[in-house]
Write an enzyme that holds these catalytic residues in place. Structure first.
Site, PDB file in Angstrom:
ATOM      1  N   ASP A   1      -0.608  -2.419  12.112  1.00 19.99           N
ATOM      2  CA  ASP A   1      -1.296  -1.714  13.204  1.00 19.99           C
ATOM      3  C   ASP A   1      -2.796  -1.891  13.077  1.00 19.99           C
ATOM      4  OD1 ASP A   1      -1.459   1.736  14.395  1.00 19.99           O
ATOM      5  OD2 ASP A   1      -1.525  -0.174  15.467  1.00 19.99           O
TER       6      ASP A   1
ATOM      7  N   LYS B   1      -5.392  -7.210  15.547  1.00 21.17           N
ATOM      8  CA  LYS B   1      -4.205  -7.879  16.110  1.00 21.17           C
ATOM      9  C   LYS B   1      -4.165  -9.365  15.723  1.00 21.17           C
ATOM     10  CE  LYS B   1      -3.773  -3.828  17.355  1.00 21.17           C
ATOM     11  NZ  LYS B   1      -3.135  -2.956  16.340  1.00 21.17           N
TER      12      LYS B   1
ATOM     13  N   ASP C   1       3.003  -2.870  15.701  1.00 23.94           N
ATOM     14  CA  ASP C   1       2.585  -2.141  16.897  1.00 23.94           C
ATOM     15  C   ASP C   1       1.821  -3.088  17.833  1.00 23.94           C
ATOM     16  OD1 ASP C   1       0.357   0.644  17.670  1.00 23.94           O
ATOM     17  OD2 ASP C   1       2.222   0.015  18.632  1.00 23.94           O
ATOM     18  N   ASN C   2       1.760  -2.739  19.115  1.00 25.88           N
ATOM     19  CA  ASN C   2       0.875  -3.403  20.084  1.00 25.88           C
ATOM     20  C   ASN C   2       1.170  -4.875  20.349  1.00 25.88           C
ATOM     21  OD1 ASN C   2      -1.379  -1.611  18.144  1.00 25.88           O
ATOM     22  ND2 ASN C   2      -0.917  -0.990  20.243  1.00 25.88           N
TER      23      ASN C   2
ATOM     24  N   GLU D   1       0.320   3.993  23.841  1.00 28.76           N
ATOM     25  CA  GLU D   1       0.230   5.413  23.526  1.00 28.76           C
ATOM     26  C   GLU D   1      -0.451   6.225  24.638  1.00 28.76           C
ATOM     27  OE1 GLU D   1      -0.535   2.984  21.404  1.00 28.76           O
ATOM     28  OE2 GLU D   1      -2.571   3.094  20.690  1.00 28.76           O
TER      29      GLU D   1
HETATM   30  O1  LIG Z   1      -7.272  -2.247  17.701  1.00 31.82           O
HETATM   31  C1  LIG Z   1      -6.328  -1.488  17.463  1.00 31.82           C
HETATM   32  N1  LIG Z   1      -6.021  -1.167  16.209  1.00 31.82           N
HETATM   33  C2  LIG Z   1      -6.730  -1.791  15.103  1.00 31.82           C
HETATM   34  C3  LIG Z   1      -8.029  -1.080  14.722  1.00 31.82           C
HETATM   35  C4  LIG Z   1      -8.134  -1.059  13.222  1.00 31.82           C
HETATM   36  C5  LIG Z   1      -9.006  -2.117  12.612  1.00 31.82           C
HETATM   37  C6  LIG Z   1      -8.623  -2.431  11.244  1.00 31.82           C
HETATM   38  C7  LIG Z   1      -8.789  -3.636  10.648  1.00 31.82           C
HETATM   39  C8  LIG Z   1      -8.337  -3.689   9.292  1.00 31.82           C
HETATM   40  C9  LIG Z   1      -8.389  -4.762   8.389  1.00 31.82           C
HETATM   41  N2  LIG Z   1      -7.921  -4.638   7.119  1.00 31.82           N
HETATM   42  C10 LIG Z   1      -7.400  -3.475   6.707  1.00 31.82           C
HETATM   43  C11 LIG Z   1      -7.323  -2.376   7.533  1.00 31.82           C
HETATM   44  C12 LIG Z   1      -7.800  -2.502   8.852  1.00 31.82           C
HETATM   45  S1  LIG Z   1      -7.882  -1.329  10.141  1.00 31.82           S
HETATM   46  C13 LIG Z   1      -5.558  -0.860  18.590  1.00 31.82           C
HETATM   47  C14 LIG Z   1      -6.099  -0.903  19.872  1.00 31.82           C
HETATM   48  C15 LIG Z   1      -5.424  -0.322  20.951  1.00 31.82           C
HETATM   49  C16 LIG Z   1      -5.994  -0.381  22.316  1.00 31.82           C
HETATM   50  C17 LIG Z   1      -7.366  -0.204  22.513  1.00 31.82           C
HETATM   51  C18 LIG Z   1      -7.892  -0.247  23.797  1.00 31.82           C
HETATM   52  C19 LIG Z   1      -7.054  -0.470  24.883  1.00 31.82           C
HETATM   53  F1  LIG Z   1      -7.574  -0.500  26.123  1.00 31.82           F
HETATM   54  C20 LIG Z   1      -5.698  -0.644  24.701  1.00 31.82           C
HETATM   55  C21 LIG Z   1      -5.167  -0.597  23.421  1.00 31.82           C
HETATM   56  C22 LIG Z   1      -4.197   0.328  20.737  1.00 31.82           C
HETATM   57  C23 LIG Z   1      -3.654   0.376  19.458  1.00 31.82           C
HETATM   58  O2  LIG Z   1      -2.468   0.994  19.220  1.00 31.82           O
HETATM   59  C24 LIG Z   1      -4.313  -0.222  18.387  1.00 31.82           C
HETATM   60  O3  LIG Z   1      -3.722  -0.174  17.151  1.00 31.82           O
HETATM   61 MG   LIG Z   2      -1.694   0.432  17.361  1.00 35.27          MG
END
Ligand SMILES: O=C(NCCCCc1cc2cnccc2s1)c1cc(-c2ccc(F)cc2)cc(O)c1O
Ligand SMILES: [Mg+2]
Length: 214
Positions: free
Chosen positions: A141, A144, A169-170, A199
């Site tokens: 998650d 992406k 997810d996603n 979500e």
């Molecule tokens: O980007 C998303 N999740 C990732 C962010 C965490 C970054 C990390 C990188 C990293 C690298 N190494 C270790 C740990 C980590 S944590 C995300 C985005 C949407 C979304 C946003 C706008 C929209 F209009 C529509 C959907 C929905 C979702 O469910 C998501 O999960």
């Molecule tokens: Mg997500």
């Protein structure tokens, strides 16, 4: 300097949830995100699918890539059998600080190891840092465009065993096309798509469950 959305989410948990009651923490976050401010938690609809997969796998060792505020961390950890461990990786220190408090409010800190840093650097250290042999369950998650390289990295580091389950997810929104292409066409995985919604919205999204065949 005002508060951030994760800090406002944490305040909603502290105000509306009961300490030591994971379900009340989940309900408080879902209520906040549906009625106050959207946030990128896996949410209640996809969260129920996550629950059913975690319950089916009943993992001794689980890995979560992307903690954010700890919502899915709480969903997973509340279902883990005694003596099992969930390791969750978060890149953003501010998110990690909020997640630590959310996990603590749920009373699940003894089941969770929250580690800050990029997955590409941390995954190769899992065996040395935590004495993990392999993961029974992995929830993807995070970034992406890291799902595919990190799935390959887990394979290369022998952190997957025959029967390990990856749940992503996603896969539709924001989307993980390269990951889906690879995992659905690889002879080393058996995959299934769970159609759902982004979500707290009516936008299509879904979870891809993939069993590693060894
Ligand atoms: O980007 C998303 N999740 C990732 C962010 C965490 C970054 C990390 C990188 C990293 C690298 N190494 C270790 C740990 C980590 S944590 C995300 C985005 C949407 C979304 C946003 C706008 C929209 F209009 C529509 C959907 C929905 C979702 O469910 C998501 O999960
Ligand atoms: Mg997500």
């Amino acid at each position: 300097t005002g508060s951030t959305r994760p800090q406002r989410l944490l305040r909603a948990v502290q105000k509306n949830a009961t300490q030591g009651d994971p379900q009340s923490v989940i309900n408080a976050i879902d209520h906040f995100c549906r009625h106050k401010e959207w946030a990128m938690n896996v949410g209640d609809e996809k969260g129920s699918i996550l629950d059913s997969v975690v319950s089916e796998v009943n993992p001794s060792t689980a890995l979560e890539l992307g903690t954010y505020c700890g919502y899915s961390t709480v969903r997973i950890a509340r279902l883990l059998p005694p003596g099992s461990q969930l390791i969750t990786l978060e890149f953003n220190p501010a998110y990690a600080a909020v997640a630590k408090q959310v996990i603590g409010w749920a009373g699940l800190q003894d089941k969770v190891q929250l580690v800050e840093g990029p997955s590409g650097d941390l995954i190769p250290q899992m065996k040395d840092l935590f004495g993990v042999q392999s993961f029974d369950f992995v929830f993807l998650d995070h970034w992406k465009d890291r799902y595919l390289p990190d799935a390959k990295l887990l394979e290369e580091c022998s952190l997957l065993r025959k029967g390990s389950v990856l749940l992503a997810d996603n896969v539709i929104c924001p989307g993980t096309p390269e990951y889906l292409e690879y995992i659905r066409n690889s002879p080393r995985y058996e995959s299934r798509y769970f159609k759902s919604h982004l979500e707290y919205t009516k936008v299509e999204d879904g979870l891809e469950k993939s069993v590693f065949l060894g």
